[in-house]
Motif scaffolding. Structure first.
Motif, PDB file in Angstrom:
ATOM      1  N   ALA A 250       0.824  -1.209   0.000  1.00 17.65           N
ATOM      2  CA  ALA A 250       0.000   0.000   0.000  1.00 17.65           C
ATOM      3  C   ALA A 250       0.860   1.262   0.000  1.00 17.65           C
ATOM      4  O   ALA A 250       0.564   2.237  -0.702  1.00 17.65           O
ATOM      5  N   HIS A 251       1.945   1.241   0.749  1.00 17.94           N
ATOM      6  CA  HIS A 251       2.765   2.439   0.942  1.00 17.94           C
ATOM      7  C   HIS A 251       3.757   2.647  -0.193  1.00 17.94           C
ATOM      8  O   HIS A 251       3.907   3.771  -0.712  1.00 17.94           O
ATOM      9  N   ASP A 252       4.448   1.583  -0.622  1.00 14.06           N
ATOM     10  CA  ASP A 252       5.574   1.733  -1.537  1.00 14.06           C
ATOM     11  C   ASP A 252       5.294   1.298  -2.978  1.00 14.06           C
ATOM     12  O   ASP A 252       5.905   1.837  -3.909  1.00 14.06           O
ATOM     13  N   ILE A 253       4.424   0.308  -3.167  1.00 15.51           N
ATOM     14  CA  ILE A 253       4.242  -0.264  -4.514  1.00 15.51           C
ATOM     15  C   ILE A 253       2.980   0.274  -5.177  1.00 15.51           C
ATOM     16  O   ILE A 253       3.009   0.699  -6.340  1.00 15.51           O
ATOM     17  N   LEU A 254       1.862   0.291  -4.463  1.00 17.09           N
ATOM     18  CA  LEU A 254       0.597   0.758  -5.026  1.00 17.09           C
ATOM     19  C   LEU A 254       0.298   2.210  -4.677  1.00 17.09           C
ATOM     20  O   LEU A 254      -0.663   2.788  -5.195  1.00 17.09           O
ATOM     21  N   ALA A 255       1.111   2.801  -3.798  1.00 16.15           N
ATOM     22  CA  ALA A 255       1.028   4.227  -3.457  1.00 16.15           C
ATOM     23  C   ALA A 255      -0.361   4.631  -2.957  1.00 16.15           C
ATOM     24  O   ALA A 255      -0.971   5.582  -3.434  1.00 16.15           O
ATOM     25  N   THR A 256      -0.872   3.904  -1.974  1.00 18.53           N
ATOM     26  CA  THR A 256      -2.132   4.279  -1.326  1.00 18.53           C
ATOM     27  C   THR A 256      -1.841   4.571   0.138  1.00 18.53           C
ATOM     28  O   THR A 256      -0.773   4.246   0.658  1.00 18.53           O
ATOM     29  N   GLY A 257      -2.798   5.158   0.828  1.00 18.31           N
ATOM     30  CA  GLY A 257      -2.630   5.474   2.231  1.00 18.31           C
ATOM     31  C   GLY A 257      -3.308   4.453   3.120  1.00 18.31           C
ATOM     32  O   GLY A 257      -3.594   3.329   2.686  1.00 18.31           O
ATOM     33  N   PRO A 258      -3.590   4.831   4.380  1.00 17.92           N
ATOM     34  CA  PRO A 258      -4.245   3.899   5.307  1.00 17.92           C
ATOM     35  C   PRO A 258      -5.590   3.391   4.802  1.00 17.92           C
ATOM     36  O   PRO A 258      -5.943   2.231   5.009  1.00 17.92           O
ATOM     37  N   LEU A 259      -6.362   4.250   4.106  1.00 21.48           N
ATOM     38  CA  LEU A 259      -7.648   3.801   3.584  1.00 21.48           C
ATOM     39  C   LEU A 259      -7.456   2.743   2.502  1.00 21.48           C
ATOM     40  O   LEU A 259      -8.171   1.739   2.448  1.00 21.48           O
ATOM     41  N   GLY A 260      -6.438   2.944   1.634  1.00 25.93           N
ATOM     42  CA  GLY A 260      -6.128   1.944   0.623  1.00 25.93           C
ATOM     43  C   GLY A 260      -5.695   0.630   1.248  1.00 25.93           C
ATOM     44  O   GLY A 260      -6.058  -0.451   0.768  1.00 25.93           O
ATOM     45  N   LEU A 261      -4.927   0.719   2.335  1.00 26.97           N
ATOM     46  CA  LEU A 261      -4.514  -0.484   3.057  1.00 26.97           C
ATOM     47  C   LEU A 261      -5.735  -1.216   3.612  1.00 26.97           C
ATOM     48  O   LEU A 261      -5.828  -2.448   3.534  1.00 26.97           O
ATOM     49  N   GLY A 262      -6.675  -0.450   4.152  1.00 24.63           N
ATOM     50  CA  GLY A 262      -7.885  -1.074   4.672  1.00 24.63           C
ATOM     51  C   GLY A 262      -8.673  -1.791   3.589  1.00 24.63           C
ATOM     52  O   GLY A 262      -9.183  -2.891   3.799  1.00 24.63           O
TER      53      GLY A 262
END
Length: 426
Positions: A250-262
């Motif tokens: 989420a952080h390094d490869i797909l470039a999303t934040g906490p919501l993307g991680l969720g």
């Protein structure tokens, strides 16, 4: 009472059994709380350390208590009231979540403190998980057990969909908000379990001898098909533990934040929930062994695609497939093991099963974290998917009886009952 004996499993409503409905609600509440907490802990640890190794350590410190306590917790689940054990465990989890919240508010919650509290949560979960597994068959008639397991799995997957996304959203207000919400839900689950009233058999409290403690292992070893089913899932989850690296993706490869991680954490549960609901209405009736092997192979293939994906949408889709295939394996394995195990042994067998299955999630997270630290996150996930497919091929040769399993035991028949000690309704 558990319903009229004349009702067929297909027509009888599983939710008409109040003890199971309370159990189902408790599972939803506790799993939502747990999933919210996982998102917060993973994101907070990665923000503190930016270390894949430390993400893996979160899994390890949860696994170790279950490993060392496995024999003891099974014996406890077979000697004492399983509802009381589950209620206490859920209350302790709520207290641990409250401690995480206080540490975040007052600023003393560093990496080491998180690991210490997560270790306590892991020890509590070591008692809770096999106890709940052993409790479930006593809440419904035996003929409804496969459907009850599918409904229970749907509760878990509903929570796994809601929990991570909700945790990611609430994290905007800080980790303490997530931990506080988790604490309230754990306490609510504890209260729901306390409301369960069933006619139960008080077990004979045999002494905690070495033979008694090892009885669960001996039982599984004497049933090759059960051993094959449990160990197949163990290695699939151990090797395919991509979810531990989702904060990195989420952080390094797909470039999303906490919501993307969720959302990424919720995606496997979307597929799993859809499959669980389908299986609750239309249980597998034939070639269940072959279906389980195919499902685990698809799990491995989905892991490979996820490893190579750079698209957020494609990654979500592969995680949905991963969850759906895993749910088929879970329902087949759980139904098979529970129906083949006598009630007076279920606590000890479930404890061993929890080490093989439940805690393999945490050990798989550790393995993924270590491999990612050595090779990088993409090769780590890719090798896990390839390894899962290799295990399927090997297990087909090692456990032909499992591959040839046509259907589950007749759920209308008694499952090796133990001689009763004292009946009580509470």
């Amino acid at each position: 009472m558990t319903g009229p004996a004349s009702s067929s499993p297909e027509s009888e409503s599983i939710l008409s059994h109040r003890p199971f409905t309370l159990f189902w609600g408790a599972r939803v509440a506790s799993t939502v709380a747990n999933q919210m907490q996982i998102v917060a802990v993973g994101w907070q640890v990665y923000q503190l350390t930016h270390s894949a190794f430390d993400l893996g350590m979160v899994g390890l410190v949860q696994f170790l208590p279950a490993l060392f306590l496995a024999l003891l917790v099974g014996h406890v689940a077979d000697r004492y009231d399983r509802r009381k054990i589950a209620r206490i465990c859920l209350f302790l989890k709520g207290s641990a979540a409250a401690t995480l919240a206080l540490g975040s508010i007052y600023g003393w919650l560093d990496k080491d403190a998180i690991f210490a509290i997560v270790f306590v949560i892991g020890a509590t979960h070591a008692f809770e998980s096999p106890t709940l597994q052993a409790l479930l068959p006593g809440l419904v008639p035996a003929r409804l057990l496969p459907r009850a397991i599918a409904w229970s799995a749907s509760a878990t997957q509903t929570a796994v969909i809601i929990g991570p996304a909700l945790g990611g959203f609430i994290y905007v207000f800080g980790p303490s908000a997530v931990y506080s919400s988790s604490s309230v839900l754990f306490i609510a689950a504890s209260l729901l379990v306390s409301l369960i009233r069933i006619e139960s058999i008080l077990p004979r409290r045999e002494p905690a001898t070495l033979n008694s403690l090892l009885a669960g292992i001996a039982f599984i070893k004497s049933r090759p098909a059960i051993l094959g089913a449990i160990s197949l899932d163990l290695f699939a989850v151990l090797l395919g533990g991509a979810t531990a690296l989702l904060p990195i993706y989420a952080h390094d490869i797909l470039a999303t934040g906490p919501l993307g991680l969720g959302l990424l954490r919720s995606a496997p549960a979307v597929g799993a929930l859809s499959t669980a609901i389908f299986l609750a209405r239309r249980p597998l009736k034939r070639r269940v062994g072959r279906s389980m092997f195919i499902a685990v192979a698809v799990f491995g293939l989905a892991t490979i695609v996820f490893a190579l994906s750079r698209s957020f949408v494609l990654s979500l889709a592969t995680l949905v497939v991963l969850g759906a295939s895993d749910m088929i394996s879970v329902v087949v394995r759980s139904s098979f093991v529970q129906l083949e195990t006598p009630d007076h042994m279920r606590g000890r067998v479930s404890a061993v099963n929890s080490v093989f299955i439940g805690t393999s999630n945490q050990l798989g997270e550790f393995e993924s974290g270590i491999t990612a630290a050595w090779l990088g996150p993409v090769p780590a996930v890719l090798l896990g998917g390839i390894g899962t497919i290799a295990v399927v091929a090997l297990w087909i040769r090692l456990f032909p009886a499992l591959l040839g399993l046509d259907k589950l035991a007749n759920p209308a028949a008694p499952v090796n009952p133990a001689p009763p000690a004292t009946a009580t309704t509470s």
